[in-house]
Write an enzyme that holds these catalytic residues in place. Structure first.
Site, PDB file in Angstrom:
ATOM      1  NE  ARG A 101       7.051 -12.038 -18.650  1.00 18.20           N
ATOM      2  CZ  ARG A 101       7.531 -12.737 -17.629  1.00 18.20           C
ATOM      3  NH1 ARG A 101       8.115 -13.896 -17.842  1.00 18.20           N
ATOM      4  NH2 ARG A 101       7.471 -12.285 -16.403  1.00 18.20           N
ATOM      5  CB  THR A 105      -0.852 -15.838 -21.653  1.00 16.92           C
ATOM      6  OG1 THR A 105      -0.247 -14.696 -22.289  1.00 16.92           O
ATOM      7  CG2 THR A 105      -2.359 -15.651 -21.613  1.00 16.92           C
ATOM      8  CG  ASP A 197       8.790  -5.329 -14.730  1.00 14.86           C
ATOM      9  OD1 ASP A 197       9.433  -4.595 -15.521  1.00 14.86           O
ATOM     10  OD2 ASP A 197       7.764  -5.940 -15.059  1.00 14.86           O
ATOM     11  CG  ASP A 200       7.414  -1.815 -14.137  1.00  9.63           C
ATOM     12  OD1 ASP A 200       7.064  -1.129 -15.115  1.00  9.63           O
ATOM     13  OD2 ASP A 200       6.721  -2.755 -13.689  1.00  9.63           O
TER      14      ASP A 200
HETATM   15  O1  LIG Z   1      11.556 -14.375 -21.277  1.00  8.64           O
HETATM   16  P1  LIG Z   1      10.185 -13.806 -21.121  1.00  8.64           P
HETATM   17  O2  LIG Z   1       9.289 -14.670 -20.275  1.00  8.64           O
HETATM   18  O3  LIG Z   1       9.536 -13.447 -22.432  1.00  8.64           O
HETATM   19  O4  LIG Z   1      10.313 -12.480 -20.250  1.00  8.64           O
HETATM   20  C1  LIG Z   1      11.298 -11.530 -20.470  1.00  8.64           C
HETATM   21  C2  LIG Z   1      10.725 -10.249 -21.029  1.00  8.64           C
HETATM   22  O5  LIG Z   1       9.904  -9.605 -20.047  1.00  8.64           O
HETATM   23  C3  LIG Z   1      10.371  -8.269 -19.839  1.00  8.64           C
HETATM   24  O6  LIG Z   1       9.747  -7.361 -20.657  1.00  8.64           O
HETATM   25  P2  LIG Z   1       8.261  -6.811 -20.360  1.00  8.64           P
HETATM   26  O7  LIG Z   1       7.229  -7.640 -21.061  1.00  8.64           O
HETATM   27  O8  LIG Z   1       8.073  -6.628 -18.897  1.00  8.64           O
HETATM   28  O9  LIG Z   1       8.242  -5.428 -21.105  1.00  8.64           O
HETATM   29  P3  LIG Z   1       8.927  -4.039 -20.661  1.00  8.64           P
HETATM   30  O10 LIG Z   1      10.374  -4.169 -20.978  1.00  8.64           O
HETATM   31  O11 LIG Z   1       8.223  -3.031 -21.490  1.00  8.64           O
HETATM   32  O12 LIG Z   1       8.688  -3.840 -19.182  1.00  8.64           O
HETATM   33  C4  LIG Z   1      11.838  -8.387 -20.171  1.00  8.64           C
HETATM   34  O13 LIG Z   1      12.446  -7.145 -20.409  1.00  8.64           O
HETATM   35  C5  LIG Z   1      11.841  -9.300 -21.366  1.00  8.64           C
HETATM   36  O14 LIG Z   1      11.597  -8.657 -22.590  1.00  8.64           O
HETATM   37  O1  LIG Z   2      12.132 -11.460 -13.637  1.00  9.76           O
HETATM   38  C1  LIG Z   2      11.682 -10.921 -14.676  1.00  9.76           C
HETATM   39  C2  LIG Z   2      11.030 -11.670 -15.683  1.00  9.76           C
HETATM   40  C3  LIG Z   2      10.571 -11.012 -16.779  1.00  9.76           C
HETATM   41  N1  LIG Z   2      10.746  -9.675 -16.904  1.00  9.76           N
HETATM   42  C4  LIG Z   2      11.374  -8.962 -15.947  1.00  9.76           C
HETATM   43  O2  LIG Z   2      11.519  -7.725 -16.084  1.00  9.76           O
HETATM   44  N2  LIG Z   2      11.824  -9.598 -14.851  1.00  9.76           N
HETATM   45 MG   LIG Z   3       8.649  -5.117 -17.740  1.00  5.63          MG
END
Ligand SMILES: O=P(O)(O)OC[C@H]1O[C@H](OP(=O)(O)OP(=O)(O)O)[C@H](O)[C@@H]1O
Ligand SMILES: O=c1cc[nH]c(=O)[nH]1
Ligand SMILES: [Mg+2]
Length: 206
Positions: A101, A105, A197, A200
């Site tokens: 994500r 944006t 997150d 992370d």
């Molecule tokens: O509903 P949304 O607004 O799309 O957000 C949720 C997404 O954000 C996070 O992933 P992230 O982009 O942080 O990737 P990661 O798992 O690699 O940290 C989470 O694990 C979801 O996939």
């Molecule tokens: O709260 C949040 C939203 C998006 N992705 C995450 O990992 N945590």
């Molecule tokens: Mg993430």
């Protein structure tokens, strides 16, 4: 349809995960355990078929799972739920859906996808701990539908009402399973109270 799987063990483990003082090891272990506990409810309506077997006593028409199961984690954070789910469905195949994500944006971007064959016949469990705006979940559902998947369930730990609405609007045929429905999104698109997150915290990248 939204299902919130409310159970004391899940609540307890989720509390450990929400706590900012919980480190990577305990965060991962609790995510894995909640994945296992949720899958029992998530698979409650899987179709079963008759199979003829011989017990040590007699012939018997028994039940067996009718269709294969594919677990489809949204990378990276969804990976943290896979082993817990596979511990209950060890024959499941695993798809990988690479999405991140954009921090500004909040739009999802695809960077990888890989699927097992015959996904059309399978029940596909898309897994990701976080359902925030719903953009990533909707993109993942679009991707597996393009592969021909018809029976899709979305399994997340924590969801925001905004994300639930977005998925219900775009994919009313997909059942959504959560361990908790939280209050809202904050101005940065993070779930409140949430758990931060997830990626992370699982991988120690912050
Ligand atoms: O509903 P949304 O607004 O799309 O957000 C949720 C997404 O954000 C996070 O992933 P992230 O982009 O942080 O990737 P990661 O798992 O690699 O940290 C989470 O694990 C979801 O996939
Ligand atoms: O709260 C949040 C939203 C998006 N992705 C995450 O990992 N945590
Ligand atoms: Mg993430």
């Amino acid at each position: 349809m939204l299902h919130v799987i409310d159970h004391p063990l899940i609540r307890h483990k989720l509390t450990v995960m929400r706590d900012r003082n919980t480190g990577t090891k305990d965060f991962r272990e609790n995510l894995d355990e909640i994945g296992s506990l949720m899958v029992y409810e998530v698979t409650r309506d899987l179709p079963v078929a008759d199979v003829e077997i011989e017990t040590p006593i007699c012939s018997y028409t028994a039940k067996t799972l009718e269709s294969p199961v594919v677990v489809a984690p949204i990378l990276r954070a969804g990976l943290g739920m896979v082993s817990g789910i596979l511990s209950l469905i060890p024959t499941a195949k695993v798809a990988h859906i690479g999405l991140y994500r954009d921090e500004k944006t909040l739009e999802p971007h695809t960077y990888f996808e890989k699927y097992p064959p015959n996904i059309e016949e399978a029940t596909v469990l898309i897994v990701d701990p976080m359902l925030a705006t719903g953009g990533s979940a909707n993109a993942a559902i679009d991707m597996v539908k393009r592969q021909g998947a018809k029976n899709i369930k979305l399994v997340c730990l924590v969801g925001a009402p905004e994300g639930v609405k977005a998925v219900e609007r775009e994919h009313p045929d997909v059942d959504i399973y959560l361990a908790a429905l939280d209050e809202k999104l904050n101005e940065n698109g993070y779930i409140v109270p949430g758990l931060g997150d997830a990626g992370d915290r699982i991988f120690g990248t912050k």
